[in-house]
Design a protein around this motif. Structure first.
Motif, PDB file in Angstrom:
ATOM      1  N   GLY A   1       0.807  -1.215   0.000  1.00 41.89           N
ATOM      2  CA  GLY A   1       0.000   0.000   0.000  1.00 41.89           C
ATOM      3  C   GLY A   1       0.836   1.260   0.000  1.00 41.89           C
ATOM      4  O   GLY A   1       0.468   2.264  -0.613  1.00 41.89           O
ATOM      5  N   MET A   2       1.972   1.219   0.677  1.00 41.25           N
ATOM      6  CA  MET A   2       2.846   2.386   0.711  1.00 41.25           C
ATOM      7  C   MET A   2       3.479   2.646  -0.651  1.00 41.25           C
ATOM      8  O   MET A   2       3.633   3.795  -1.068  1.00 41.25           O
ATOM      9  CB  MET A   2       3.927   2.175   1.775  1.00 41.25           C
ATOM     10  CG  MET A   2       4.844   3.358   1.958  1.00 41.25           C
ATOM     11  SD  MET A   2       6.076   3.054   3.240  1.00 41.25           S
ATOM     12  CE  MET A   2       7.068   4.553   3.089  1.00 41.25           C
ATOM     13  N   VAL A   3       3.842   1.582  -1.352  1.00 42.09           N
ATOM     14  CA  VAL A   3       4.531   1.730  -2.638  1.00 42.09           C
ATOM     15  C   VAL A   3       3.544   1.983  -3.773  1.00 42.09           C
ATOM     16  O   VAL A   3       3.724   2.899  -4.576  1.00 42.09           O
ATOM     17  CB  VAL A   3       5.375   0.477  -2.927  1.00 42.09           C
ATOM     18  CG1 VAL A   3       5.965   0.548  -4.337  1.00 42.09           C
ATOM     19  CG2 VAL A   3       6.485   0.345  -1.895  1.00 42.09           C
TER      20      VAL A   3
ATOM     21  N   ALA B   1      10.938   0.943   0.196  1.00 39.36           N
ATOM     22  CA  ALA B   1       9.662   1.449  -0.312  1.00 39.36           C
ATOM     23  C   ALA B   1       9.836   2.825  -0.947  1.00 39.36           C
ATOM     24  O   ALA B   1       9.309   3.094  -2.033  1.00 39.36           O
ATOM     25  CB  ALA B   1       8.635   1.502   0.818  1.00 39.36           C
ATOM     26  N   CYS B   2      10.589   3.698  -0.258  1.00 33.31           N
ATOM     27  CA  CYS B   2      10.815   5.045  -0.796  1.00 33.31           C
ATOM     28  C   CYS B   2      11.592   4.986  -2.108  1.00 33.31           C
ATOM     29  O   CYS B   2      11.322   5.756  -3.042  1.00 33.31           O
ATOM     30  CB  CYS B   2      11.568   5.896   0.225  1.00 33.31           C
ATOM     31  SG  CYS B   2      10.606   6.305   1.703  1.00 33.31           S
ATOM     32  N   ALA B   3      12.563   4.077  -2.199  1.00 31.60           N
ATOM     33  CA  ALA B   3      13.351   3.948  -3.427  1.00 31.60           C
ATOM     34  C   ALA B   3      12.472   3.487  -4.591  1.00 31.60           C
ATOM     35  O   ALA B   3      12.606   3.982  -5.723  1.00 31.60           O
ATOM     36  CB  ALA B   3      14.500   2.965  -3.206  1.00 31.60           C
ATOM     37  N   ILE B   4      11.565   2.557  -4.326  1.00 33.05           N
ATOM     38  CA  ILE B   4      10.664   2.085  -5.381  1.00 33.05           C
ATOM     39  C   ILE B   4       9.735   3.209  -5.816  1.00 33.05           C
ATOM     40  O   ILE B   4       9.482   3.401  -7.017  1.00 33.05           O
ATOM     41  CB  ILE B   4       9.868   0.861  -4.894  1.00 33.05           C
ATOM     42  CG1 ILE B   4      10.809  -0.316  -4.609  1.00 33.05           C
ATOM     43  CG2 ILE B   4       8.823   0.456  -5.929  1.00 33.05           C
ATOM     44  CD1 ILE B   4      10.119  -1.515  -4.011  1.00 33.05           C
TER      45      ILE B   4
ATOM     46  N   ALA C   1      11.701   5.541  -7.915  1.00 31.09           N
ATOM     47  CA  ALA C   1      12.001   4.950  -9.222  1.00 31.09           C
ATOM     48  C   ALA C   1      10.774   4.933 -10.124  1.00 31.09           C
ATOM     49  O   ALA C   1      10.888   5.039 -11.353  1.00 31.09           O
ATOM     50  CB  ALA C   1      12.545   3.536  -9.040  1.00 31.09           C
ATOM     51  N   LYS C   2       9.603   4.783  -9.528  1.00 33.93           N
ATOM     52  CA  LYS C   2       8.374   4.765 -10.315  1.00 33.93           C
ATOM     53  C   LYS C   2       7.991   6.155 -10.795  1.00 33.93           C
ATOM     54  O   LYS C   2       7.081   6.300 -11.609  1.00 33.93           O
ATOM     55  CB  LYS C   2       7.220   4.196  -9.475  1.00 33.93           C
ATOM     56  CG  LYS C   2       7.333   2.690  -9.213  1.00 33.93           C
ATOM     57  CD  LYS C   2       6.345   2.244  -8.170  1.00 33.93           C
ATOM     58  CE  LYS C   2       4.911   2.321  -8.647  1.00 33.93           C
ATOM     59  NZ  LYS C   2       4.230   3.567  -8.429  1.00 33.93           N
ATOM     60  N   GLY C   3       8.667   7.191 -10.245  1.00 31.76           N
ATOM     61  CA  GLY C   3       8.302   8.553 -10.622  1.00 31.76           C
ATOM     62  C   GLY C   3       6.884   8.878 -10.208  1.00 31.76           C
ATOM     63  O   GLY C   3       6.059   9.337 -11.008  1.00 31.76           O
TER      64      GLY C   3
END
Length: 660
Positions: A92-94, A632-635, A638-640
């Protein structure tokens, strides 16, 4: 001027997923030692009807009753449940579109299931607060993934419930300090004691403890102002008041994070502060005011006057009630300029006034939401659907508000007795679900004369040597720096702090801990510091002593390298052996030993859980949690996932549909 909260709500939902991830992940790391069949407080003892899952569920409201359906015993089912909760909250976070009511219902239900068997290790205000906010988040979240990016007028109503919960938490936490008649709060001298005697201080607390007394008193005054009068600005019609009150609360929580380890609690409180923001403040929305020039000028002038009148009143009463004055030496002296009788008289007016303000604010918010549903949605069917949905959520908000008045109004007994009986009945019938609760942190300051600590020691001979059991986070060794462990909550270290405030007879879990250490149970021993003695082989004897700890002063600490100094006060736990008859009989009587969990039949799943456990146990708990968060923050990065600014103007439809 139309200001939306769609993106604010979405940000709140993702933050709630992060909070759940910390809560589930932290608990997962400790399940075997706390709740395993040979843990400190075996969870299966809380489910006497485990052989009858449906009856068990009706009695305890926990999905752990259905462990046999999965082929696991209760403790392994708890591990699985915490893992599922961690994974779902991470997802849910990502992936924000997964933050639906269904997801948050699953997260809330999973945490409630764990809470129902958690016993003393889960009976904290932040666990109860997470359950309350978790339930409200079900109302806040969109019903489907498709509705994630669509404006809904009900957002105004559901986010208001979060604001009301934040108000109750902060206001109650402020006033209970004065209602307790604690001399340190009334004398404005509580902060030095707090830094030294809180459960698990950080290293910064040692440095803050050294600050001059006048500064500590001024900080206590700031705490009272932030927690008591400022929350009333949550409901101010002036937007700058709400933004100001938001950042004062965030500032207080950040200072607490720097000086003490309070798991996910402060992060959860900061997340609640999002209910005071809007999309324009978060730079998601640019708003154009299409009012006529004169009307716009009058609105702006009234808002400006209201802003400074509010701030002026707050400053005036702060000066008056706390006698603030600058000394010739450049320090600021302060003292409370009212007595307990005057404060009680004020509370008898403030509590009903706060309820009236809350009720009025809720009515205005509901009216605004219903009006928006009627006039800003095009298409007969869409308008009817949005209006009906908003109306239903408004009724739910009224019920939740009414239920919350029962525990909140205990701050003033006459007000509590006047709460509408319908709401009292609702509260009594839903109390097992932890939908709402009374709050009030740091009611009385402990540690006057030193912080009490229980120190466990083991030996193979009554003549010694007695070697200390070291725990990873609580004060023990005098040269160990206070750690930074949040958002992880080491629940045994926490409970040892509470145990030191009473006797071992009041803490039966501590007797169970001593027995498990004597038995050499590996899952319990894993909760100790890795460098602690007796990890490889248990001692023959165990006992506990009570010490009083103090921070070292600056010169002493610099020269000796010690963070703490201590004096022994008394024996705490008598000497026990693993076959001590009264000890064994007592533990059998309370069910800690001598009871059997249901057998696990799903061997592949159990083996998989064991493999993961063997890997995770080698890692530092705080690093595991922060690793999940950073991943999670990195994903997300990366997803923009950053969206372009959304522009709304007054009079523009926020939802398209067929025309009438």
């Amino acid at each position: 001027m139309a200001v939306d909260i769609l993106h604010t709500r979405n940000f709140f939902l993702r933050c709630m997923c992060g909070i759940y991830m910390f809560a589930f992940g932290s608990l997962y790391l400790q399940v075997p030692g706390l709740y395993g069949e040979k843990g400190i407080l075996p969870a299966h003892t809380q489910l006497p009807n485990l052989k009858y899952p449906k009856q068990c569920f009706y009695d305890k409201l926990t999905v752990l009753c259905f462990s046999s359906y999965v082929g696991l015993n209760v403790s392994y089912m708890m591990e699985l449940l915490t893992l599922v909760g961690t994974v779902l909250s991470f997802v849910g976070m990502v992936w924000k579109s997964w933050c639906t009511a269904t997801l948050f219902f699953l997260l809330w239900g999973a945490y409630l299931s764990l809470y129902q068997v958690g016993q003393t290790f889960l009976w904290f205000q932040w666990d109860i607060l997470l359950l309350e906010i978790g339930f409200l988040t079900i109302l806040v979240a969109p019903v489907s993934r498709r509705a994630w990016s669509e404006y809904r007028p009900r957002n105004l109503v559901t986010m208001w419930l979060i604001r009301w919960a934040l108000f109750r938490l902060m206001f109650a936490s402020g006033v209970v300090k004065l209602q307790s008649s604690c001399p340190t709060w009334w004398g404005l001298t509580a902060l030095p004691l707090h830094y030294e005697s809180q459960c698990i201080p950080t290293a910064l607390a040692w440095f803050m403890y050294k600050l001059p007394l006048w500064w500590h008193k001024l900080c206590v005054v700031a705490t009272f102002i932030i927690e008591i009068p400022v929350p009333f600005l949550f409901f101010s019609p002036v937007r700058s008041h709400r933004i100001f009150s938001c950042y004062t609360q965030i500032f207080l929580q950040i200072m607490i994070i720097f000086t003490g380890n309070y798991n996910f609690f402060n992060l959860l409180t900061i997340t609640l502060c999002l209910s005071l923001m809007d999309d324009m403040h978060l730079c998601y929305q640019h708003v154009k005011d299409l009012s006529f020039g004169f009307i716009s000028y009058v609105k702006g002038t009234c808002s400006w006057i209201g802003k400074w009148v509010g701030f002026g009143i707050l400053a005036y009463y702060t000066m008056a009630y706390f006698s603030l004055r600058v000394t010739p030496q450049g320090t600021i002296e302060c003292s409370i300029a009212f007595n307990r009788e005057e404060f009680d008289a004020w509370m008898s007016r403030a509590v009903p006034l706060s309820i009236a303000i809350g009720a009025f604010s809720l009515v205005i918010t509901i009216a605004e939401a219903l009006t928006s549903a009627l006039f800003e949605v095009r298409g007969c069917l869409d308008r009817f659907g949005v209006f009906s949905t908003t109306f239903v959520y408004s009724l739910a908000a009224i019920i939740m508000f009414g239920i919350s008045l029962v525990p909140y109004s205990v701050l003033d007994r006459p007000t509590n007795q006047r709460v509408w009986p319908v709401f009292q009945n609702f509260y009594e019938h839903t109390s097992d679900l932890q939908l709402t609760s009374a709050y009030g942190l740091f009611r009385r300051m402990t540690g006057v004369g030193g912080r009490p600590e229980v120190i466990l020691e083991g030996a193979n001979s009554l003549d010694g040597p007695w070697i200390v059991y070291e725990f990873p986070y609580k004060p023990g060794a005098l040269d160990s720096a206070p750690p930074l462990v949040a958002p992880h909550q080491p629940r045994v270290d926490w409970q040892l702090w509470f145990a030191a405030l009473g006797t071992y007879n009041q803490n039966p879990w501590l007797i169970s801990l001593a027995y498990r250490l004597l038995s050499g149970q590996p899952e319990v021993i894993s909760l100790l510091d890795p460098s602690s003695a007796w990890r490889d082989s248990p001692p023959k004897y165990i006992k506990a002593s009570k010490y009083l700890y103090h921070f070292t002063d600056t010169i002493e600490g610099r020269e000796s390298g010690m963070w703490w100094k201590r004096t022994r006060e008394a024996d705490y736990l008598p000497i026990f052996t693993v076959d001590h008859a009264p000890l064994v009989e007592y533990l059998r009587k309370i069910g800690t030993i001598g009871t059997m969990d249901i057998p696990a039949t799903n061997q592949p799943l159990q083996q998989g859980l064991n493999t993961l456990r063997n890997f995770v146990d080698k890692l530092e708990p705080a690093l595991v949690l922060w690793g999940l968060f950073i991943t999670a923050c990195a994903i997300i990065w990366a997803k923009g996932s950053t969206k372009p600014i959304v522009m709304y103007t007054t009079g523009t439809s926020r939802q398209k549909g067929g025309r009438c």
